[in-house]
Design a protein around this motif. Structure first.
Motif, PDB file in Angstrom:
ATOM      1  N   HIS A   1     -31.259 -69.001   3.352  1.00 58.07           N
ATOM      2  CA  HIS A   1     -32.492 -69.764   3.119  1.00 58.07           C
ATOM      3  C   HIS A   1     -32.819 -69.802   1.626  1.00 58.07           C
ATOM      4  O   HIS A   1     -33.188 -70.861   1.094  1.00 58.07           O
ATOM      5  CB  HIS A   1     -33.644 -69.127   3.897  1.00 58.07           C
ATOM      6  N   GLU A   2     -32.648 -68.670   0.942  1.00 57.10           N
ATOM      7  CA  GLU A   2     -32.888 -68.634  -0.501  1.00 57.10           C
ATOM      8  C   GLU A   2     -31.902 -69.534  -1.242  1.00 57.10           C
ATOM      9  O   GLU A   2     -32.286 -70.252  -2.178  1.00 57.10           O
ATOM     10  CB  GLU A   2     -32.764 -67.206  -1.019  1.00 57.10           C
ATOM     11  N   ILE A   3     -30.635 -69.493  -0.829  1.00 59.20           N
ATOM     12  CA  ILE A   3     -29.627 -70.345  -1.468  1.00 59.20           C
ATOM     13  C   ILE A   3     -29.974 -71.812  -1.290  1.00 59.20           C
ATOM     14  O   ILE A   3     -29.873 -72.617  -2.237  1.00 59.20           O
ATOM     15  CB  ILE A   3     -28.230 -70.043  -0.875  1.00 59.20           C
ATOM     16  N   TYR A   4     -30.407 -72.167  -0.086  1.00 58.69           N
ATOM     17  CA  TYR A   4     -30.792 -73.558   0.180  1.00 58.69           C
ATOM     18  C   TYR A   4     -31.951 -74.000  -0.722  1.00 58.69           C
ATOM     19  O   TYR A   4     -31.913 -75.082  -1.331  1.00 58.69           O
ATOM     20  CB  TYR A   4     -31.185 -73.700   1.651  1.00 58.69           C
ATOM     21  N   LEU A   5     -32.968 -73.149  -0.838  1.00 60.79           N
ATOM     22  CA  LEU A   5     -34.126 -73.505  -1.660  1.00 60.79           C
ATOM     23  C   LEU A   5     -33.748 -73.659  -3.133  1.00 60.79           C
ATOM     24  O   LEU A   5     -34.148 -74.628  -3.792  1.00 60.79           O
ATOM     25  CB  LEU A   5     -35.207 -72.429  -1.519  1.00 60.79           C
ATOM     26  N   LEU A   6     -32.959 -72.713  -3.646  1.00 62.67           N
ATOM     27  CA  LEU A   6     -32.609 -72.750  -5.068  1.00 62.67           C
ATOM     28  C   LEU A   6     -31.622 -73.864  -5.378  1.00 62.67           C
ATOM     29  O   LEU A   6     -31.724 -74.512  -6.436  1.00 62.67           O
ATOM     30  CB  LEU A   6     -32.024 -71.397  -5.485  1.00 62.67           C
ATOM     31  N   ALA A   7     -30.675 -74.109  -4.474  1.00 63.37           N
ATOM     32  CA  ALA A   7     -29.725 -75.199  -4.690  1.00 63.37           C
ATOM     33  C   ALA A   7     -30.438 -76.546  -4.649  1.00 63.37           C
ATOM     34  O   ALA A   7     -30.142 -77.449  -5.451  1.00 63.37           O
ATOM     35  CB  ALA A   7     -28.628 -75.140  -3.636  1.00 63.37           C
ATOM     36  N   SER A   8     -31.395 -76.670  -3.735  1.00 59.80           N
ATOM     37  CA  SER A   8     -32.147 -77.927  -3.627  1.00 59.80           C
ATOM     38  C   SER A   8     -33.036 -78.158  -4.845  1.00 59.80           C
ATOM     39  O   SER A   8     -33.165 -79.291  -5.335  1.00 59.80           O
ATOM     40  CB  SER A   8     -33.009 -77.911  -2.363  1.00 59.80           C
ATOM     41  N   ALA A   9     -33.647 -77.079  -5.344  1.00 57.94           N
ATOM     42  CA  ALA A   9     -34.587 -77.217  -6.449  1.00 57.94           C
ATOM     43  C   ALA A   9     -33.891 -77.359  -7.803  1.00 57.94           C
ATOM     44  O   ALA A   9     -34.332 -78.135  -8.662  1.00 57.94           O
ATOM     45  CB  ALA A   9     -35.530 -76.018  -6.475  1.00 57.94           C
ATOM     46  N   PHE A  10     -32.805 -76.617  -8.012  1.00 56.39           N
ATOM     47  CA  PHE A  10     -32.189 -76.572  -9.339  1.00 56.39           C
ATOM     48  C   PHE A  10     -30.760 -77.107  -9.387  1.00 56.39           C
ATOM     49  O   PHE A  10     -30.194 -77.247 -10.478  1.00 56.39           O
ATOM     50  CB  PHE A  10     -32.184 -75.123  -9.854  1.00 56.39           C
ATOM     51  N   GLY A  11     -30.186 -77.390  -8.229  1.00 57.38           N
ATOM     52  CA  GLY A  11     -28.818 -77.890  -8.207  1.00 57.38           C
ATOM     53  C   GLY A  11     -27.768 -76.845  -8.513  1.00 57.38           C
ATOM     54  O   GLY A  11     -26.630 -77.178  -8.858  1.00 57.38           O
TER      55      GLY A  11
ATOM     56  N   LYS B   1     -40.120 -67.712  -5.705  1.00 60.62           N
ATOM     57  CA  LYS B   1     -41.574 -67.688  -5.876  1.00 60.62           C
ATOM     58  C   LYS B   1     -42.033 -68.811  -6.811  1.00 60.62           C
ATOM     59  O   LYS B   1     -43.101 -69.416  -6.595  1.00 60.62           O
ATOM     60  CB  LYS B   1     -42.017 -66.339  -6.431  1.00 60.62           C
ATOM     61  N   LEU B   2     -41.247 -69.103  -7.838  1.00 62.55           N
ATOM     62  CA  LEU B   2     -41.598 -70.200  -8.762  1.00 62.55           C
ATOM     63  C   LEU B   2     -41.594 -71.540  -8.040  1.00 62.55           C
ATOM     64  O   LEU B   2     -42.436 -72.409  -8.298  1.00 62.55           O
ATOM     65  CB  LEU B   2     -40.617 -70.228  -9.925  1.00 62.55           C
TER      66      LEU B   2
END
Length: 247
Positions: free
Chosen positions: A214-224, A243-244
Protein backbone atom coordinates in the motif's frame (compact mmCIF):
# COMPACT_ATOMS: atom_id res chain seq x y z
CA UNK A 1 21.38 -15.83 9.98
CA UNK A 2 21.70 -13.69 6.89
CA UNK A 3 19.93 -10.33 6.86
CA UNK A 4 16.66 -10.26 4.90
CA UNK A 5 15.96 -7.05 3.03
CA UNK A 6 12.38 -5.79 2.49
CA UNK A 7 12.73 -6.88 -1.15
CA UNK A 8 13.77 -10.38 -0.03
CA UNK A 9 10.86 -10.70 2.36
CA UNK A 10 8.37 -9.35 -0.16
CA UNK A 11 9.57 -11.87 -2.75
CA UNK A 12 9.30 -14.71 -0.23
CA UNK A 13 5.78 -13.60 0.67
CA UNK A 14 4.80 -13.65 -3.01
CA UNK A 15 6.43 -17.02 -3.68
CA UNK A 16 4.94 -18.59 -0.56
CA UNK A 17 1.40 -17.35 -1.10
CA UNK A 18 0.38 -20.56 -2.86
CA UNK A 19 2.32 -22.94 -0.64
CA UNK A 20 1.58 -24.65 2.66
CA UNK A 21 2.73 -23.15 5.97
CA UNK A 22 5.42 -25.81 6.24
CA UNK A 23 6.79 -25.01 2.79
CA UNK A 24 6.70 -21.29 3.56
CA UNK A 25 8.67 -21.80 6.76
CA UNK A 26 11.35 -23.71 4.87
CA UNK A 27 11.54 -20.97 2.23
CA UNK A 28 12.09 -18.36 4.94
CA UNK A 29 14.82 -20.36 6.64
CA UNK A 30 16.54 -21.22 3.35
CA UNK A 31 16.79 -17.50 2.54
CA UNK A 32 18.06 -16.63 6.02
CA UNK A 33 20.45 -19.61 6.06
CA UNK A 34 21.93 -19.72 2.54
CA UNK A 35 24.42 -22.42 3.54
CA UNK A 36 21.45 -24.80 3.99
CA UNK A 37 19.26 -26.37 1.31
CA UNK A 38 15.50 -26.80 1.46
CA UNK A 39 16.04 -30.54 1.72
CA UNK A 40 18.46 -30.28 4.64
CA UNK A 41 16.16 -27.86 6.48
CA UNK A 42 13.20 -30.18 5.92
CA UNK A 43 15.11 -32.96 7.68
CA UNK A 44 15.62 -30.95 10.87
CA UNK A 45 13.42 -31.92 13.79
CA UNK A 46 10.28 -29.84 14.30
CA UNK A 47 11.76 -28.30 17.45
CA UNK A 48 15.02 -27.34 15.77
CA UNK A 49 13.13 -25.80 12.87
CA UNK A 50 10.76 -23.87 15.15
CA UNK A 51 13.65 -22.60 17.29
CA UNK A 52 15.21 -21.14 14.12
CA UNK A 53 11.88 -19.61 13.08
CA UNK A 54 11.46 -18.03 16.51
CA UNK A 55 14.92 -16.48 16.23
CA UNK A 56 14.13 -15.26 12.72
CA UNK A 57 10.90 -13.72 13.96
CA UNK A 58 12.81 -11.82 16.64
CA UNK A 59 15.20 -10.54 14.00
CA UNK A 60 12.37 -9.36 11.73
CA UNK A 61 9.80 -8.03 14.19
CA UNK A 62 11.32 -8.01 17.69
CA UNK A 63 10.51 -10.03 20.80
CA UNK A 64 7.08 -8.63 21.73
CA UNK A 65 4.18 -10.89 20.76
CA UNK A 66 0.57 -9.75 20.58
CA UNK A 67 -1.64 -12.79 21.07
CA UNK A 68 -5.33 -13.54 20.73
CA UNK A 69 -7.30 -16.69 21.53
CA UNK A 70 -10.97 -17.68 21.68
CA UNK A 71 -12.16 -19.05 25.01
CA UNK A 72 -13.44 -22.60 24.36
CA UNK A 73 -16.13 -22.16 27.03
CA UNK A 74 -17.74 -18.76 26.35
CA UNK A 75 -16.19 -17.87 22.96
CA UNK A 76 -14.91 -14.54 24.30
CA UNK A 77 -11.74 -13.23 22.66
CA UNK A 78 -8.76 -13.11 25.02
CA UNK A 79 -5.90 -10.74 24.18
CA UNK A 80 -2.50 -10.52 25.86
CA UNK A 81 1.13 -9.65 25.23
CA UNK A 82 4.12 -11.90 25.82
CA UNK A 83 7.80 -12.08 24.99
CA UNK A 84 9.33 -14.58 22.61
CA UNK A 85 12.31 -14.75 24.96
CA UNK A 86 10.12 -16.87 27.25
CA UNK A 87 9.45 -19.33 24.42
CA UNK A 88 13.02 -20.48 23.97
CA UNK A 89 12.66 -23.69 25.92
CA UNK A 90 15.54 -25.82 27.12
CA UNK A 91 18.04 -25.87 24.26
CA UNK A 92 17.25 -28.42 21.64
CA UNK A 93 20.07 -31.01 21.68
CA UNK A 94 22.56 -30.33 18.87
CA UNK A 95 21.47 -33.33 16.86
CA UNK A 96 22.19 -33.70 13.19
CA UNK A 97 19.25 -34.42 10.91
CA UNK A 98 17.95 -37.98 11.29
CA UNK A 99 20.08 -38.70 14.35
CA UNK A 100 19.19 -42.13 15.71
CA UNK A 101 17.89 -42.15 19.29
CA UNK A 102 16.90 -45.05 21.50
CA UNK A 103 13.90 -45.86 23.68
CA UNK A 104 14.52 -48.68 26.17
CA UNK A 105 11.88 -50.43 28.24
CA UNK A 106 12.90 -53.59 30.06
CA UNK A 107 14.12 -55.93 27.30
CA UNK A 108 12.64 -53.82 24.51
CA UNK A 109 14.80 -51.42 22.47
CA UNK A 110 13.37 -49.05 19.87
CA UNK A 111 15.65 -47.04 17.60
CA UNK A 112 13.93 -43.93 16.25
CA UNK A 113 14.42 -40.45 14.82
CA UNK A 114 12.56 -37.23 15.56
CA UNK A 115 9.66 -36.11 13.32
CA UNK A 116 10.59 -33.49 10.74
CA UNK A 117 8.97 -31.23 8.15
CA UNK A 118 9.12 -33.94 5.49
CA UNK A 119 6.95 -36.11 7.74
CA UNK A 120 4.45 -33.31 8.28
CA UNK A 121 4.26 -32.53 4.55
CA UNK A 122 3.47 -36.21 3.95
CA UNK A 123 0.68 -35.99 6.53
CA UNK A 124 -0.88 -32.91 4.91
CA UNK A 125 -0.79 -34.56 1.49
CA UNK A 126 -2.29 -37.83 2.73
CA UNK A 127 -4.52 -36.58 5.53
CA UNK A 128 -7.17 -39.31 5.27
CA UNK A 129 -4.54 -42.02 5.44
CA UNK A 130 -3.12 -40.62 8.69
CA UNK A 131 -6.56 -40.00 10.16
CA UNK A 132 -7.31 -43.68 9.65
CA UNK A 133 -4.09 -44.60 11.47
CA UNK A 134 -3.42 -42.02 14.24
CA UNK A 135 -0.14 -43.70 15.20
CA UNK A 136 1.33 -43.67 11.69
CA UNK A 137 3.33 -40.44 12.11
CA UNK A 138 4.88 -41.92 15.23
CA UNK A 139 5.60 -45.32 13.70
CA UNK A 140 7.07 -43.66 10.58
CA UNK A 141 9.88 -42.46 12.84
CA UNK A 142 10.74 -45.94 14.13
CA UNK A 143 13.90 -47.36 12.58
CA UNK A 144 14.34 -50.66 14.38
CA UNK A 145 12.74 -52.67 17.20
CA UNK A 146 14.49 -55.39 19.17
CA UNK A 147 13.18 -57.54 22.03
CA UNK A 148 15.80 -59.78 23.63
CA UNK A 149 17.86 -59.23 20.48
CA UNK A 150 15.01 -60.48 18.31
CA UNK A 151 13.48 -58.36 15.57
CA UNK A 152 9.97 -57.07 16.34
CA UNK A 153 7.48 -55.61 13.88
CA UNK A 154 5.89 -52.21 14.50
CA UNK A 155 2.40 -53.69 14.40
CA UNK A 156 3.23 -55.77 17.49
CA UNK A 157 3.89 -52.76 19.72
CA UNK A 158 1.13 -52.19 22.28
CA UNK A 159 -0.60 -48.85 22.87
CA UNK A 160 1.18 -48.27 26.20
CA UNK A 161 4.61 -48.61 24.60
CA UNK A 162 3.67 -46.29 21.75
CA UNK A 163 2.40 -43.71 24.22
CA UNK A 164 5.61 -43.90 26.25
CA UNK A 165 7.66 -43.50 23.07
CA UNK A 166 5.60 -40.45 22.10
CA UNK A 167 6.31 -38.89 25.50
CA UNK A 168 10.04 -39.49 25.11
CA UNK A 169 10.02 -37.91 21.63
CA UNK A 170 8.28 -34.83 23.10
CA UNK A 171 10.99 -34.61 25.75
CA UNK A 172 13.70 -34.98 23.08
CA UNK A 173 12.29 -32.09 21.04
CA UNK A 174 10.67 -29.66 23.53
CA UNK A 175 10.55 -26.65 21.17
CA UNK A 176 8.13 -28.53 18.92
CA UNK A 177 5.19 -28.12 21.32
CA UNK A 178 4.76 -24.76 23.07
CA UNK A 179 1.70 -24.32 25.26
CA UNK A 180 0.40 -21.32 27.21
CA UNK A 181 -1.94 -21.50 30.18
CA UNK A 182 -4.70 -18.92 29.70
CA UNK A 183 -7.46 -17.55 31.91
CA UNK A 184 -10.59 -16.03 30.43
CA UNK A 185 -11.48 -12.73 32.19
CA UNK A 186 -15.11 -13.12 31.16
CA UNK A 187 -15.87 -16.59 32.58
CA UNK A 188 -12.66 -17.49 34.50
CA UNK A 189 -12.17 -20.59 32.37
CA UNK A 190 -8.60 -21.90 32.27
CA UNK A 191 -7.13 -23.84 29.36
CA UNK A 192 -3.91 -24.47 27.51
CA UNK A 193 -3.48 -22.81 24.13
CA UNK A 194 -0.83 -23.92 21.66
CA UNK A 195 1.55 -21.41 20.09
CA UNK A 196 2.36 -22.15 16.45
CA UNK A 197 5.30 -20.07 15.25
CA UNK A 198 4.62 -21.06 11.62
CA UNK A 199 1.17 -19.51 11.42
CA UNK A 200 2.03 -16.61 13.76
CA UNK A 201 5.07 -15.52 11.74
CA UNK A 202 3.42 -15.90 8.36
CA UNK A 203 0.38 -13.90 9.52
CA UNK A 204 2.75 -11.11 10.55
CA UNK A 205 4.57 -11.25 7.22
CA UNK A 206 1.23 -11.13 5.38
CA UNK A 207 0.13 -8.03 7.31
CA UNK A 208 3.55 -6.41 6.81
CA UNK A 209 3.59 -7.13 3.05
CA UNK A 210 0.06 -5.82 2.53
CA UNK A 211 0.92 -2.60 4.37
CA UNK A 212 4.19 -2.22 2.45
CA UNK A 213 2.51 -2.70 -0.93
CA UNK A 214 0.00 0.00 0.00
CA UNK A 215 2.87 2.38 0.81
CA UNK A 216 4.60 1.53 -2.47
CA UNK A 217 1.39 2.20 -4.38
CA UNK A 218 0.90 5.59 -2.72
CA UNK A 219 4.50 6.73 -3.23
CA UNK A 220 4.75 5.43 -6.80
CA UNK A 221 1.48 7.15 -7.68
CA UNK A 222 2.47 10.43 -6.04
CA UNK A 223 6.13 10.68 -7.07
CA UNK A 224 6.59 8.17 -9.88
CA UNK A 225 9.32 6.32 -7.97
CA UNK A 226 10.23 2.75 -8.89
CA UNK A 227 9.37 -0.05 -6.49
CA UNK A 228 13.04 -0.97 -5.94
CA UNK A 229 13.86 2.61 -4.93
CA UNK A 230 10.98 2.71 -2.48
CA UNK A 231 12.02 -0.64 -1.01
CA UNK A 232 15.56 0.68 -0.49
CA UNK A 233 14.21 3.45 1.75
CA UNK A 234 14.10 2.96 5.50
CA UNK A 235 10.64 2.30 6.99
CA UNK A 236 10.85 5.67 8.76
CA UNK A 237 11.46 7.55 5.50
CA UNK A 238 8.66 5.76 3.68
CA UNK A 239 6.30 6.62 6.54
CA UNK A 240 7.29 10.27 6.42
CA UNK A 241 6.68 10.48 2.66
CA UNK A 242 3.28 8.82 3.07
CA UNK A 243 2.37 11.36 5.75
CA UNK A 244 3.33 14.20 3.38
CA UNK A 245 0.97 12.82 0.75
CA UNK A 246 -1.86 12.57 3.24
CA UNK A 247 -1.48 16.10 4.61
Amino acid sequence: MQALTPADLLQLWETGSEQTLIERSLLLLAKALPEQTLSSLAMLSIGERDEMLLSLREYLFGTKLKNTAVCPKCADIVEWESSSRDMHLQPVPPLSANSVLEFVREDLSIKYRLPNSTDLLRVTRNANFYIADPNKLLTDCIIDIQHNNQQVQVKNLDAETLQALEVQISNDDPQADIGMMLNCPACSNEWEAKFDILSYLWTEIDVWATHLLHEIYLLASAFGWAEKDILNMSPQRRTMYVKLIQV
